[in-house]
Write an enzyme that holds these catalytic residues in place. Sequence first.
Site, short mmCIF file in Angstrom:
data_model
loop_
_atom_site.label_atom_id
_atom_site.label_comp_id
_atom_site.label_asym_id
_atom_site.label_seq_id
_atom_site.Cartn_x
_atom_site.Cartn_y
_atom_site.Cartn_z
N ARG A 222 -9.66 -4.80 -5.12
CA ARG A 222 -10.51 -3.76 -5.70
C ARG A 222 -11.84 -3.62 -4.96
NH1 ARG A 222 -13.73 -0.90 -7.05
NH2 ARG A 222 -14.11 0.23 -8.99
N LYS A 223 -12.24 -4.65 -4.23
CA LYS A 223 -13.51 -4.61 -3.48
C LYS A 223 -14.67 -4.12 -4.34
CE LYS A 223 -11.45 -4.07 1.15
NZ LYS A 223 -10.03 -3.74 0.87
N ASP B 116 0.83 -1.21 0.00
CA ASP B 116 0.00 0.00 0.00
C ASP B 116 0.86 1.26 0.00
OD1 ASP B 116 -2.07 -1.80 0.10
OD2 ASP B 116 -2.46 -1.54 2.24
#
Length: 278
Positions: free
Chosen positions: A93-94, A39
Amino acid sequence: PAPHLQSYKDRADRHTNLAARALLRCMDAKKTNLAVSVDVTRTKDFFDIIEAVAPYVCLIKTHIDILEDWEPSVTAKLQMLASEHNFLIFEDRKFADIGNTVALQYSSGIYKISDWAHIVNAHPVPGPSVITGLASVGMKSKETRGLLLLAEMSTKGALTTGNYTVDAVRMARQYREFVIGFIAQRRMEGVGASETDITAEEDFLILAPGVGLDAKGDAMGQQYRTPTEVVTECGCDVIIVGRGIIGTGRDIDVEVVKRQAQRYQAAGWEAYENRVAR
Ligand code: S5P
């Protein structure tokens, strides 16, 4: 025996989804159940981290849309590294929209996620159409693709509890060729199932975020548990670690990143060995 009491290798030999099979094979071959969540917002940091942790991971988890200097060569290079170092790619990506929209978000736009991500995830909130929409792209791909449903989240106050989780598992059971498992905090076999719902070959992988050896949480609702709690006690298959490995500072120290990845790999693997030996 239940899947989590079997070895990753035995499960790999039996699994019918090619992405799940490839992941389990890789875990067995590299002796790792560690996924690193990369991240960061700069491409240079992104690749510095991946190259440092590659020998110790089965999976690299991306949020491709947070890279400020993304260009098409980034995903090409990521794919190259994945085959060179034997890991899979999970784009976090949810997806959470109607079938038609998620199919476009998966296949199109600038990122063309379905071209390079072996695994993606979706919130079950729209109902089964989120799965069929994504499957219309993922199952057509020549490559091996799999979907994880977010059955539980790691954050304080998450709404993913009770019947929501039960219904997520029921939905997954209807689409077992494409749904390979869950983002969750524990095993899901027993959840919402009558005896007849569970078939002998059912083997959902549980990938658990919210893992940390040093911190208990962050200032924004994240909650951490240790690999022992997550893998040995709760039966999860893969630990997803972000800041525990990449740190929280602005600058990346690759030596520290590498050491932490080794540390989490060892802890995750020991937790797995303690589980299957029980
Ligand atoms: O419930 C969840 C689901 C996910 S995918 N909780 C999470 O934290 N995640 C993701 O895991 C989150 O988006 C982040 O990329 C990673 C956890 O990062 P860490 O730095 O807290 O380990």
